[in-house]
Design a protein around this motif. Structure first.
Motif, mmCIF file in Angstrom:
data_model
loop_
_atom_site.group_PDB
_atom_site.id
_atom_site.type_symbol
_atom_site.label_atom_id
_atom_site.label_comp_id
_atom_site.label_asym_id
_atom_site.label_seq_id
_atom_site.Cartn_x
_atom_site.Cartn_y
_atom_site.Cartn_z
ATOM 1 N N VAL A 1 0.843 -1.195 0.000
ATOM 2 C CA VAL A 1 0.000 0.000 0.000
ATOM 3 C C VAL A 1 0.883 1.252 0.000
ATOM 4 O O VAL A 1 0.672 2.179 -0.784
ATOM 5 C CB VAL A 1 -0.940 0.007 1.233
ATOM 6 N N GLN A 2 1.886 1.268 0.884
ATOM 7 C CA GLN A 2 2.773 2.428 0.975
ATOM 8 C C GLN A 2 3.510 2.661 -0.341
ATOM 9 O O GLN A 2 3.672 3.804 -0.782
ATOM 10 C CB GLN A 2 3.758 2.243 2.141
ATOM 11 N N ARG A 3 3.917 1.575 -0.987
ATOM 12 C CA ARG A 3 4.610 1.690 -2.268
ATOM 13 C C ARG A 3 3.682 2.268 -3.333
ATOM 14 O O ARG A 3 4.069 3.162 -4.097
ATOM 15 C CB ARG A 3 5.119 0.309 -2.693
ATOM 16 N N TYR B 1 1.995 6.749 -6.722
ATOM 17 C CA TYR B 1 0.944 7.683 -7.135
ATOM 18 C C TYR B 1 1.411 9.129 -6.928
ATOM 19 O O TYR B 1 1.293 9.970 -7.820
ATOM 20 C CB TYR B 1 -0.344 7.434 -6.343
ATOM 21 N N ALA B 2 1.955 9.409 -5.747
ATOM 22 C CA ALA B 2 2.336 10.775 -5.383
ATOM 23 C C ALA B 2 3.444 11.335 -6.271
ATOM 24 O O ALA B 2 3.489 12.538 -6.531
ATOM 25 C CB ALA B 2 2.759 10.843 -3.915
ATOM 26 N N ILE B 3 4.336 10.467 -6.741
ATOM 27 C CA ILE B 3 5.444 10.955 -7.566
ATOM 28 C C ILE B 3 5.157 10.825 -9.063
ATOM 29 O O ILE B 3 6.023 11.049 -9.900
ATOM 30 C CB ILE B 3 6.786 10.264 -7.208
ATOM 31 N N GLY B 4 3.913 10.445 -9.404
ATOM 32 C CA GLY B 4 3.524 10.387 -10.812
ATOM 33 C C GLY B 4 3.925 9.112 -11.526
ATOM 34 O O GLY B 4 3.903 9.041 -12.752
ATOM 35 N N ASP B 5 4.289 8.082 -10.768
ATOM 36 C CA ASP B 5 4.695 6.790 -11.333
ATOM 37 C C ASP B 5 3.470 5.873 -11.281
ATOM 38 O O ASP B 5 2.884 5.684 -10.220
ATOM 39 C CB ASP B 5 5.839 6.234 -10.469
ATOM 40 N N ARG B 6 3.074 5.318 -12.407
ATOM 41 C CA ARG B 6 1.872 4.469 -12.430
ATOM 42 C C ARG B 6 2.193 2.964 -12.383
ATOM 43 O O ARG B 6 1.390 2.138 -12.785
ATOM 44 C CB ARG B 6 1.013 4.788 -13.664
ATOM 45 N N ALA B 7 3.381 2.596 -11.889
ATOM 46 C CA ALA B 7 3.774 1.182 -11.821
ATOM 47 C C ALA B 7 2.780 0.348 -11.005
ATOM 48 O O ALA B 7 2.564 -0.830 -11.287
ATOM 49 C CB ALA B 7 5.176 1.051 -11.235
ATOM 50 N N PHE B 8 2.149 0.971 -9.998
ATOM 51 C CA PHE B 8 1.208 0.219 -9.156
ATOM 52 C C PHE B 8 0.020 -0.297 -9.971
ATOM 53 O O PHE B 8 -0.591 -1.296 -9.614
ATOM 54 C CB PHE B 8 0.723 1.065 -7.967
ATOM 55 N N LEU B 9 -0.306 0.360 -11.074
ATOM 56 C CA LEU B 9 -1.432 -0.094 -11.899
ATOM 57 C C LEU B 9 -1.115 -1.412 -12.589
ATOM 58 O O LEU B 9 -1.998 -2.245 -12.786
ATOM 59 C CB LEU B 9 -1.802 0.967 -12.937
ATOM 60 N N ASP B 10 0.148 -1.611 -12.942
ATOM 61 C CA ASP B 10 0.543 -2.867 -13.600
ATOM 62 C C ASP B 10 0.792 -3.985 -12.595
ATOM 63 O O ASP B 10 0.676 -5.152 -12.924
ATOM 64 C CB ASP B 10 1.830 -2.647 -14.406
ATOM 65 N N ARG B 11 1.152 -3.603 -11.380
ATOM 66 C CA ARG B 11 1.575 -4.599 -10.404
ATOM 67 C C ARG B 11 0.419 -5.342 -9.757
ATOM 68 O O ARG B 11 0.588 -6.448 -9.260
ATOM 69 C CB ARG B 11 2.421 -3.903 -9.324
ATOM 70 N N HIS B 12 -0.747 -4.724 -9.709
ATOM 71 C CA HIS B 12 -1.878 -5.339 -9.006
ATOM 72 C C HIS B 12 -3.001 -5.705 -9.974
ATOM 73 O O HIS B 12 -3.089 -5.167 -11.068
ATOM 74 C CB HIS B 12 -2.413 -4.384 -7.928
#
Length: 196
Positions: A175-177, A182-193
């Protein structure tokens, strides 16, 4: 100091040249509380802060009623940020550093226990997520008119940019990652989950 109605809460504001840790902030707060308030002229920031203000050498303590805490805390965070000062919240054991910030100007941090912070620093976002509980049932980062990310206990993430998507993630670190990305404009979390 005049007695205030009901339970009072405190925030402490001071200058730090670089971001500090919660442990450093807590130790500073406790040390200052044991010292004597300063005599003489109050710093400029003290005049802008709401609530009952007590000036210590190099530090300003703001005391407020529990009833008005949410609204007044927001004002204190804003004034502290404008003056480049850190702000420590001993009730929640949370620290507001001046930096580093996310990439979205005006992004807001909202919590289920009533805290609203404009342009929160990344350390605060990380620490707030660890306070998810029955008493704090959600944490959200909102960039109004564009998108937001939100989480509730059980680590159900919600992300909205146009449509609302949900994903359940494994643990607090995930969650923290995701919130950090999200806050730094990186959308990697969208691909990871796995989003539905």
């Amino acid at each position: 100091m005049g007695k205030m109605g009901g339970v009072s809460v405190e925030l402490m504001v001071w200058d730090e040249p670089t971001p500090i840790s919660r442990d450093q902030a807590r130790a500073t707060y406790l040390a200052v509380k044991k010292s004597e308030p300063a005599a003489g002229e109050a710093p400029a920031v003290a005049k802008e802060l709401p609530g009952v203000v007590t000036v210590y050498p190099g530090h300003v303590l703001v005391t407020m009623d529990l009833d008005t805490m949410d609204e007044m805390s927001g004002q204190v965070f804003t004034v502290a940020r404008a003056h480049g000062l850190v702000c420590y919240d001993p009730q929640r054991d949370l620290l507001h550093n001046v930096a580093p910030l996310g990439v979205y100007q005006g992004m807001q941090l909202h919590t289920g226990d009533g805290m609203i912070v404009h342009d929160p620093d990344l350390g605060l976002v990380h620490d707030v997520l660890a306070t998810l509980s029955a008493q704090n049932p959600f944490v959200a980062l909102v960039t109004f008119g564009r998108h937001f990310i939100q989480v509730s206990p059980g680590y159900e993430l919600e992300y909205k940019e146009g449509t609302l998507s949900r994903a359940v993630v494994g643990d607090l670190a995930d969650v923290q990652r995701a919130f950090h990305e999200y806050a730094i404009g990186d959308r990697a979390f969208l691909d990871r989950h796995e989003w539905v």
